[in-house]
Write a protein that holds these residues in place. Structure first.
Motif, short mmCIF file in Angstrom:
data_model
loop_
_atom_site.label_atom_id
_atom_site.label_comp_id
_atom_site.label_asym_id
_atom_site.label_seq_id
_atom_site.Cartn_x
_atom_site.Cartn_y
_atom_site.Cartn_z
N SER A 103 0.84 -1.19 0.00
CA SER A 103 0.00 0.00 0.00
C SER A 103 0.88 1.24 0.00
O SER A 103 1.74 1.39 0.87
CB SER A 103 -0.90 0.02 1.23
N PRO A 104 0.73 2.12 -0.99
CA PRO A 104 -0.12 1.97 -2.16
C PRO A 104 0.50 0.99 -3.17
O PRO A 104 1.70 0.75 -3.14
CB PRO A 104 -0.18 3.37 -2.74
N PHE A 119 0.30 7.06 -6.74
CA PHE A 119 -1.15 7.18 -6.95
C PHE A 119 -1.84 7.69 -5.70
O PHE A 119 -1.58 7.23 -4.59
CB PHE A 119 -1.74 5.82 -7.35
N GLU A 120 -2.74 8.64 -5.88
CA GLU A 120 -3.58 9.16 -4.81
C GLU A 120 -5.03 9.05 -5.24
O GLU A 120 -5.44 9.61 -6.25
CB GLU A 120 -3.24 10.62 -4.50
N ALA A 121 -5.79 8.32 -4.47
CA ALA A 121 -7.21 8.16 -4.80
C ALA A 121 -7.96 9.45 -4.52
O ALA A 121 -7.67 10.15 -3.55
CB ALA A 121 -7.81 7.02 -3.98
N ASN A 178 -7.30 10.52 -11.64
CA ASN A 178 -6.15 10.35 -10.75
C ASN A 178 -5.31 9.13 -11.08
O ASN A 178 -4.12 9.08 -10.72
CB ASN A 178 -6.63 10.24 -9.30
N HIS A 192 -0.82 5.44 -14.03
CA HIS A 192 -0.51 4.45 -13.00
C HIS A 192 -1.04 3.06 -13.35
O HIS A 192 -0.49 2.05 -12.91
CB HIS A 192 -1.12 4.86 -11.65
N HIS A 194 -5.99 -0.02 -7.59
CA HIS A 194 -6.94 0.43 -6.57
C HIS A 194 -8.29 -0.22 -6.89
O HIS A 194 -8.52 -0.64 -8.03
CB HIS A 194 -7.08 1.96 -6.61
N ILE A 215 -5.24 3.38 1.37
CA ILE A 215 -3.87 3.73 0.97
C ILE A 215 -3.13 4.23 2.21
O ILE A 215 -3.55 5.21 2.83
CB ILE A 215 -3.85 4.79 -0.14
N LYS A 256 -0.43 5.95 4.67
CA LYS A 256 0.27 7.23 4.60
C LYS A 256 1.72 6.99 4.20
O LYS A 256 2.34 6.01 4.63
CB LYS A 256 0.22 7.93 5.96
N PRO A 257 2.26 7.85 3.36
CA PRO A 257 3.64 7.63 2.88
C PRO A 257 4.65 7.72 4.02
O PRO A 257 4.49 8.49 4.96
CB PRO A 257 3.85 8.76 1.88
#
Length: 437
Positions: A30-31, A36-38, A151, A155, A202, A226, A228-229
């Motif tokens: 994840s991700p 990628f950001e949903a 988005n 990807h 996703h 997703i 958190k980075p």
């Protein structure tokens, strides 16, 4: 096939259905695609009757089946929407729904669930669609659709499962449970897998339900969580982001196969199929005639094929029939006066720049014999009209009362009453020569 549908009895006001529950489900990794950001979940979905009818037709025809079968599915799906959805400011089924057999109720609920899912995915910003049957064998449960654009552009694709329930037991709780169950069973196993349309990065499960005999509806969403980075730099993606702009040619062909089928342009469907499985040229390899019309501040192209051969079977292929301006205006004017291109009917058309861009790309692929087709196509996208997030159903409809239509992000539109063709022209597309004139 017919691009014309009757929607005179459908309700005339927009309906807003709030998102009752939204759950996120863990996934490893994840991700899936590090960058990628949903998009944020839409708190509510507002849609008009034309948008729902169009979305039901879009999803009913997004599959690799023979055009004749898909045209039949389109007609039956739209007829059901017209008959079984009440005319009111809140979603409600008509009394006719109670007269259906159990299997027919289930089928109609599924069709509405698929249509609502298509509207919701468009509202989130996704553009291009394909059937997800390619992900597994027919014996294994899998989600319904794959989407690209928005988005997820660059990807891969996202997966969407659709569920509809019109049962006496439908409640916010049961609809939410279905969204979660369908995600776990039919979406989660296929996230981070490959498909002919791209890497699945996703997933969503959209459940829509309403209790017959009551007013209102429930809308639930389950999707991939997703994480958190982390502070350290993310690892590079498994596959480099494709160079160039545009959409994957594979999913563009799948999307527009359905779109042109809805428009009644069967010749274009045949050419798309020929590119997918090369063989003998389609039996009808002649030019395709479009009506170019102005509506709500935009120019659209609508196929003339579904109606004109039946009305003018002896002449419609003759050069003089199309080249003579007197005939041109007499024919279209007569169709308008008889209500065949307006009045109480709706017409599937495509925004002109979207139609031109795709067909120009199609011509290039046909000229090359289907070999070496481009990996991506540069195609325009649009803000939706007739549906949207929250209490707004998309972009303003010019002066409001004069125009009633739905426009999707890929350029497909369903124009409804009143359809006033004050300006129109004819354009012809040749498979090997492109647009003429």
């Amino acid at each position: 096939m017919s691009a014309l549908i009757s929607i005179g009895e459908l309700w005339e006001v927009d309906v807003t259905v709030g998102l009752t529950t939204h759950t996120k489900h863990r996934h490893v990794p994840s991700p899936v695609s590090p960058l990628f950001e949903a998009p944020g979940a839409a708190p509510a979905l507002t849609f008009g009757p034309v948008a729902l009818a169009a979305a039901v037709a879009r999803t009913a025809t997004t599959r690799q089946a023979r055009p004749r079968l898909l045209a039949g599915l389109q007609k039956s799906a739209l007829a059901q929407v017209e008959c079984l959805v009440s005319n009111g400011s809140a979603f409600e089924l008509t009394q006719d729904f109670a007269d259906l057999a159990d299997t027919e109720r289930t089928l109609f609920a599924a069709r509405c669930g698929a249509g609502i899912t298509d509207l919701y995915m468009n509202a989130l910003g996704y553009v291009w669609r394909a059937n997800a049957a390619c992900l597994s064998s027919a014996l294994n449960p899998h989600a319904d659709f794959l989407y690209d654009g928005g988005n997820v552009d660059g990807h891969g694709v996202v997966l969407a499962e659709a569920h509809g329930s019109f049962a006496a037991t439908a409640t916010a709780k049961t609809v939410a449970a279905q969204a979660r169950h369908k995600y776990t069973r039919q979406v989660k196993p296929y996230v981070d897998t490959r498909s002919p349309f791209g890497h699945v990065v996703h997933g969503y499960s959209v459940a829509f339900g309403s209790k017959p005999g009551t007013t209102g509806a429930f809308l639930s969403l389950a999707e991939t969580r997703i994480s958190k980075p982390k502070k350290k730099a993310p690892p590079p993606p498994a596959d480099p982001i494709p160079a160039g702009r545009g959409v994957s040619t594979t999913i563009a062909l799948a999307t527009h196969r359905s779109n042109f089928l809805l428009m009644g342009a069967s010749q274009i469907v045949d050419w798309v199929d020929w590119l997918t499985v090369p063989g003998e040229f389609p039996a009808d390899s002649g030019p395709v005639t479009f009506v170019r019309l102005s509506y709500a501040g935009r120019w659209y192209l609508g196929s003339a094929f579904p109606i004109w051969p039946a009305l003018f079977p002896r002449w419609w292929r003759e050069e003089w029939f199309w080249d003579d301006p007197v005939w041109r205006h007499h024919v279209v004017g007569d169709l308008i006066s008889r209500g065949l291109l307006g009045g109480s009917v709706g017409w599937f058309v495509m925004e002109e720049t979207a139609c031109t861009a795709f067909l120009n790309g199609l011509t290039g692929m046909i000229r090359s014999g289907g070999d070496g087709r481009p990996r991506r196509l540069e195609l325009p996208t649009f803000e939706p009209v007739g549906f949207g997030i929250g209490e707004s159903s998309g972009a303003p409809r010019a002066d409001g009362s004069e125009y009633n239509y739905a426009l999707f992000r890929d350029g497909l539109a369903l124009l409804s009453d009143p359809l006033r063709l004050r300006k129109f022209e004819l354009r012809r597309w040749s498979p090997k020569e492109g647009f003429q004139g």
